[in-house]
Scaffold this active site. Structure first.
Site: not given
Ligand code: UDX
Ligand code: ADP
Length: 464
Positions: A14-15, A166, A227, A277, A280
């Protein structure tokens, strides 16, 4: 308030991409992304932008343009916090593996550590933005820590949830459906909201930037993901019904998707959703509902997860049953390990759970994923603690050559919808497999008619 210096704690999925795009469109703002993981920061700073730690189409071009100009990656968390007027918290919030709320609630220890670190270091007023996916009311926790351990510094806490998916992160960031900013409805809160709106306005039309109170913003993020996941579980539930009745789930999905009230997206039946996501966030929603005594609400959403777990298990058990009820000593090729195409992220990927079930039956797996390396695959299996690490290394091998991966296999499984799997010479793969040669397509990716013409016993999701 004019922002000139931004810090983002957490250089992850994300970052990293979010800050790269903010830096691209705000060349006059210095953006520093910090992480305590030194190896990760070193990879972000690698002189070859192709070696950055996250694979995301289009990301390396933006990093090449902005890195060293106004985008910086560093391990000096304190300095970046000290210098910034605006701090994004973008650290991981995994599901708790211990104590109260184990397996359900999010572990907020990394968030809390960040808040304490900010409180310790800051000497002037800061806007703190929660960017990680968080349970509702986390902003309150951050606020409380900052207020009680700070040194007279004023903080404004905003919630600015990330909606990028992603694999399409850059597209989603460049052209989002909306940007959501939650903040306090008072004068100071409004000033902080306005400062963040200004940053997004550099490239996003104003009407797409929504502002709400903090709790609505936090809850909207969980609800959006719930959703979306619910749609996948719904179509997956129908997929099993299709298999037993002879309906075709792709035809059903197309038919219902043309109803403009339903819409055509997120109706792709699959081996199950993965990613960091969906599960969780729903578990968070369930946990919150339960903690307020809303049993029916909690049970309703939990069913989305139960259906998803069932789909993964059902896929694996179908492989075992079809291969004459035993896969012991049989070679099974795994095409795909990432939770979806165009990412190297494997968190909660269905492939891991399908592999685990087959390995329990003593199958031998050979895995190919275009972007996932061998060590990640072993780490994912080791993390389950089902088998000793040596056992995983004995039963699972990895290769980047599809013909080697499928050679002498009893079955090929498709776990991720990578485009390149469609470009393989499937006749050649068929010729070198054990017969009958099975393909279990967990993504309905390949052309069923063509595969059957070659001679494969081809099975996909939701089609008899
Ligand atoms: C999701 C949300 O889409 C995004 O808005 C939020 O910020 C983070 O979570 P992400 O998990 O990166 O994003 O991917 P996404 O495209 O949503 O897919 C999630 C999972 O669902 C994947 O495993 C994908 O293959 C699956 N999927 C998605 C299906 O199996 N069928 C579908 O029709 C769509
Ligand atoms: P996301 O998908 O939410 O971006 P990631 O696990 O890819 O999650 O990234 C989160 C990052 O945050 C990791 O690289 C981790 O090392 C970093 N992190 C966690 N806690 C701290 C902290 N207290 N200070 C600096 N970096 C941190």
């Amino acid at each position: 308030m004019k922002i000139t210096n931004i810090c983002c704690i957490g250089a992850g999925y994300v970052g990293g991409p979010t800050m790269a795009v903010i830096a691209k469109h705000n060349p006059d703002i210095k953006v520093t992304v910090v992480d305590m993981n030194a190896a990760r920061i070193a990879a972000w700073n690698d002189s070859d932008v192709n070696n950055i730690p996250i694979y995301e189409p289009g990301l390396s071009d933006i990093v090449a343009e902005t890195r060293g100009r106004n985008l910086f990656f560093s391990t000096d968390v304190d300095q970046a916090i000290f210098d910034a007027e605006m701090i994004f918290i973008s650290v991981n919030t995994p599901t708790k593996t211990y104590g109260k709320g184990k397996g359900m609630a999010s572990d907020l220890k990394y968030i809390e550590l960040c808040a304490r670190q900010i409180a310790h270091v800051a000497k002037d007023d800061k806007i703190v933005i929660e960017k990680s996916t968080l349970p509702v009311r986390t902003a309150q926790t951050i606020k409380s820590i900052l207020k009680h351990t700070g040194n007279g510094v004023q903080y404004q806490i905003l919630s600015n949830p990330e909606f990028l998916a992603e694999g399409t992160a850059i597209r989603d960031l460049e052209n989002p459906d909306r940007v959501l900013i939650g903040g306090d409805h008072n004068e100071e809160g409004q000033k902080a909201i306005d400062a963040l709106v200004k940053i997004y306005e550099a490239w996003i039309p104003k009407e797409k930037i929504l502002t709400t109170n903090v709790w609505s913003s936090e809850l909207s993020k969980l609800t959006a993901n719930a959703f979306l996941a619910q749609r996948v579980s719904s179509i997956n539930a129908i997929s099993e019904l299709c298999e037993v009745t002879g309906a075709d789930v792709t035809e059903v999905a197309r038919s219902i998707g043309m109803d403009s009230r339903i819409g055509s997206k997120f109706l792709q039946a699959s081996v199950g959703f993965g990613g960091s996501c969906f599960q969780k966030d729903i578990l968070n929603l369930v946990y919150i509902a339960k903690s307020y005594g809303l049993t029916e609400v909690a049970d309703y959403w939990e069913q989305v997860i139960i259906m998803n777990d069932y789909q993964k298990t059902r896929f694996a058990h179908n492989i075992i049953r079809t291969l004459y009820n035993t896969v012991s000593g049989k070679k099974i090729a795994f095409l795909g390990w990432a939770f979806k195409k165009d990412t190297n992220d494997t968190r909660e990927s269905a492939a891991i759970y399908v592999a685990d079930i087959l390995l329990n039956e003593q199958a031998e797996l050979m895995v190919l994923d275009p972007k996932v390396d061998k060590e990640t695959i072993y780490a994912d299996l080791d993390y389950l603690k089902t088998r000793a690490p040596e056992e995983n290394r004995k039963l699972v091998d990895v290769s980047s050559d599809p013909y080697e991966v499928c050679k002498d296999a009893h079955a090929v499984t498709i776990l991720t919808e990578w485009d390149e799997f469609n470009t393989y010479d499937w006749q050649k793969i068929f010729d070198n497999m054990k017969k009958p040669a099975f393909v279990f397509d967990g993504r309905n990716l390949l052309d069923a008619i063509k595969m059957k013409e070659i001679g494969f016993m081809y099975e996909s999701i939701g089609v008899r």
